[in-house]
Design an enzyme around this catalytic site. Structure first.
Site, PDB file in Angstrom:
ATOM      1  N   LYS A   1     -12.392  -1.647   6.075  1.00 36.11           N
ATOM      2  CA  LYS A   1     -12.050  -2.684   6.879  1.00 36.11           C
ATOM      3  C   LYS A   1     -12.425  -2.467   8.445  1.00 36.11           C
ATOM      4  O   LYS A   1     -12.829  -3.464   8.806  1.00 36.11           O
ATOM      5  CB  LYS A   1     -10.353  -2.381   6.942  1.00 36.11           C
ATOM      6  CG  LYS A   1      -9.454  -2.561   5.692  1.00 36.11           C
ATOM      7  CD  LYS A   1     -10.158  -2.322   4.430  1.00 36.11           C
ATOM      8  CE  LYS A   1      -9.198  -2.669   3.096  1.00 36.11           C
ATOM      9  NZ  LYS A   1      -8.274  -2.133   2.673  1.00 36.11           N
TER      10      LYS A   1
ATOM     11  N   ASP B   1      -1.993   6.561   6.295  1.00 37.15           N
ATOM     12  CA  ASP B   1      -3.068   5.701   5.874  1.00 37.15           C
ATOM     13  C   ASP B   1      -3.124   4.785   6.894  1.00 37.15           C
ATOM     14  O   ASP B   1      -2.654   3.928   7.083  1.00 37.15           O
ATOM     15  CB  ASP B   1      -2.390   5.150   4.452  1.00 37.15           C
ATOM     16  CG  ASP B   1      -3.400   4.242   3.609  1.00 37.15           C
ATOM     17  OD1 ASP B   1      -4.599   3.902   4.543  1.00 37.15           O
ATOM     18  OD2 ASP B   1      -3.297   3.455   2.772  1.00 37.15           O
TER      19      ASP B   1
ATOM     20  N   TRP C   1       0.816  -1.285   0.133  1.00 36.85           N
ATOM     21  CA  TRP C   1       0.032  -0.011  -0.196  1.00 36.85           C
ATOM     22  C   TRP C   1       0.858   1.258  -0.012  1.00 36.85           C
ATOM     23  O   TRP C   1       0.617   2.198  -0.726  1.00 36.85           O
ATOM     24  CB  TRP C   1      -0.997   0.011   1.113  1.00 36.85           C
ATOM     25  CG  TRP C   1      -2.039  -0.967   0.975  1.00 36.85           C
ATOM     26  CD1 TRP C   1      -2.381  -2.239   1.567  1.00 36.85           C
ATOM     27  CD2 TRP C   1      -2.974  -1.030  -0.159  1.00 36.85           C
ATOM     28  NE1 TRP C   1      -3.299  -2.820   1.077  1.00 36.85           N
ATOM     29  CE2 TRP C   1      -3.987  -2.133  -0.114  1.00 36.85           C
ATOM     30  CE3 TRP C   1      -3.139  -0.028  -1.344  1.00 36.85           C
ATOM     31  CZ2 TRP C   1      -4.751  -2.534  -0.859  1.00 36.85           C
ATOM     32  CZ3 TRP C   1      -4.537  -0.444  -2.143  1.00 36.85           C
ATOM     33  CH2 TRP C   1      -5.222  -1.467  -2.110  1.00 36.85           C
TER      34      TRP C   1
HETATM   35  C1  PLP Z   1      -7.744  -1.447   1.439  1.00 41.92           C
HETATM   36  C2  PLP Z   1      -6.565  -0.315   1.517  1.00 41.92           C
HETATM   37  C3  PLP Z   1      -6.449   0.623   0.446  1.00 41.92           C
HETATM   38  C4  PLP Z   1      -7.331   0.729  -0.529  1.00 41.92           C
HETATM   39  O1  PLP Z   1      -8.788   1.101  -0.354  1.00 41.92           O
HETATM   40  P1  PLP Z   1      -9.609   1.397  -1.562  1.00 41.92           P
HETATM   41  O2  PLP Z   1     -10.779   1.777  -0.530  1.00 41.92           O
HETATM   42  O3  PLP Z   1      -9.944   0.241  -2.117  1.00 41.92           O
HETATM   43  O4  PLP Z   1      -9.034   2.439  -2.353  1.00 41.92           O
HETATM   44  C5  PLP Z   1      -5.357   1.481   0.718  1.00 41.92           C
HETATM   45  N1  PLP Z   1      -4.627   1.521   1.769  1.00 41.92           N
HETATM   46  C6  PLP Z   1      -4.642   0.365   2.722  1.00 41.92           C
HETATM   47  C7  PLP Z   1      -3.754   0.371   3.719  1.00 41.92           C
HETATM   48  C8  PLP Z   1      -5.582  -0.500   2.608  1.00 41.92           C
HETATM   49  O5  PLP Z   1      -5.772  -1.553   3.574  1.00 41.92           O
END
Ligand code: PLP
Length: 359
Positions: free
Chosen positions: A196, A172, A102
């Protein structure tokens, strides 16, 4: 009907009581005469939902008053390029820490909008650890320092807030937000997709300090301009109303669990049990540096990868779903977010022991 244990990395399992409330309120929300899906986002009923959503998130994370909370679309992935478009403010460089898949995506998408400095990378360890903070090369002219607090695919999680050398910290937190307390005041910006740990997909939370917004590059689309969205309570255009409502139900549920500090203890316990079962076995192995193992995503490999298929088939037959690891790393991955009950982890551990015994 039989709801099984779902270890998916995202979209992921939701608290059953949240789904039940949504079901009860599907046709009519309170005495509004309509479903949340059918409400005007500018109407008085939806205003109640939107206000509670922000208030609950502020309460759960103790978000200081000088931070805006935005509920946007486009997923966390859209933020990868929107962060530099909004935060450069005349600067040219931004620092990034590369701890996995990521982080790599965030770096790649930022590159058209700023000079990315990769201040540290764990690539040479196949992303099984986090480089020592003291080894990071931070440039004091950078607009911000970006890191991924939990690498969902590699199962690597920061256990403390890193040294930022005075740079605004951007993180993030898609896969560990609300799983542990976090001192928001240490950050310039926190972002997370909701699918998540906060609800279904379709909403991206951005928590940003006041003074960092209002300087977006001229080419930034208005709906992705933090200052514009902040001025309009994230309703510059039609928001994902039903998803806001569902995220709100998850936050209400989390408050009823005792909030973030209480769920952290629950998460520590679940993760510790699972890692212990892996470490005590001869068949399973987790490759991540013990100091940075994720409490949310637990990847593990089998000593003989020829058993992978049998493992997944038998797991499925035992009511344990979505344990296949990400295609880029292989093996298995159990995602055990807030909403995964301890009973699910116990069932997984019991199944793994039985599979090891018979193979
Ligand atoms: C799932 C995830 C993303 C991407 O999320 P989307 O909503 O599909 O764009 C980005 N960063 C992390 C750490 C993730 O787990």
């Amino acid at each position: 009907m039989s709801r099984l244990f779902n270890f998916s990395a995202g979209p992921s399992t939701l608290p059953e009581s949240v789904l039940q409330t949504a079901q009860q309120e599907l046709l009519e929300w309170r005495d509004s005469g309509m479903s949340v899906m059918e409400m005007s986002h500018r109407g008085k009923h939806f205003a109640i939902i939107a206000e509670a959503l922000e208030a609950d998130l502020r309460e759960l994370l103790s978000i200081p008053a000088n931070y805006k909370v935005l509920f946007l679309q486009g997923g966390a992935s859209a933020q990868f390029s929107l962060i530099p478009q909004n935060l450069m403010n005349g600067k040219t460089k931004a620092c990034y820490i590369n701890t996995g898949a990521w982080s790599e995506k965030a770096i790649k998408d930022a590159q058209p909008f700023c000079d990315v400095i990769v201040s540290a990378s764990a690539e040479n360890t196949h992303f099984t650890t986090i480089p020592e903070y003291a080894s990071w090369h931070l440039d004091s002219d950078a607009a911000y320092l970006h890191y991924t607090s939990n690498e969902t695919i590699h199962g690597v999680e920061f256990q403390s807030i890193p040294d930022n050398n005075g740079l605004p910290l951007v993180s993030d937190m898609s896969s560990n937000i609300l799983s542990r307390p976090v001192d928001v005041s240490q950050f310039g910006l926190i972002y997370a997709g909701t699918q998540k740990n906060m609800g279904p997909s379709g909403v991206t939370v951005v928590i940003v300090r006041d003074d960092l917004i209002g300087h977006a590059s001229k080419t930034t689309p208005a709906v992705f301009n933090y200052a514009e969205q902040a001025k309009n309570q994230s309703m510059l255009n039609t928001p994902a109303t039903y998803n806001w409502y569902l995220v709100g139900l998850v936050l209400t549920w989390l408050k009823a669990q005792g909030g973030v500090a209480a769920i952290e203890q629950y998460n520590i316990n679940k993760a510790a049990k699972l890692y212990q079962a892996i470490d005590n076995s001869a068949l399973y192995r987790n490759p991540v540096d013990v100091a940075y193992r994720s409490r949310m995503n637990v990847p593990f490999i089998l000593a003989d990868e020829n058993l992978d298929k049998a493992f997944l088939t038998a797991a499925e037959a035992n009511g344990l779903q979505e344990l296949k690891g990400h295609r880029s790393v292989g093996g298995m991955r159990a995602s055990i977010y807030n909403a995964m009950p301890e009973a699910g982890v116990d069932a997984l551990i019991a199944f793994m022991a039985e599979f090891e015994r018979t193979h």
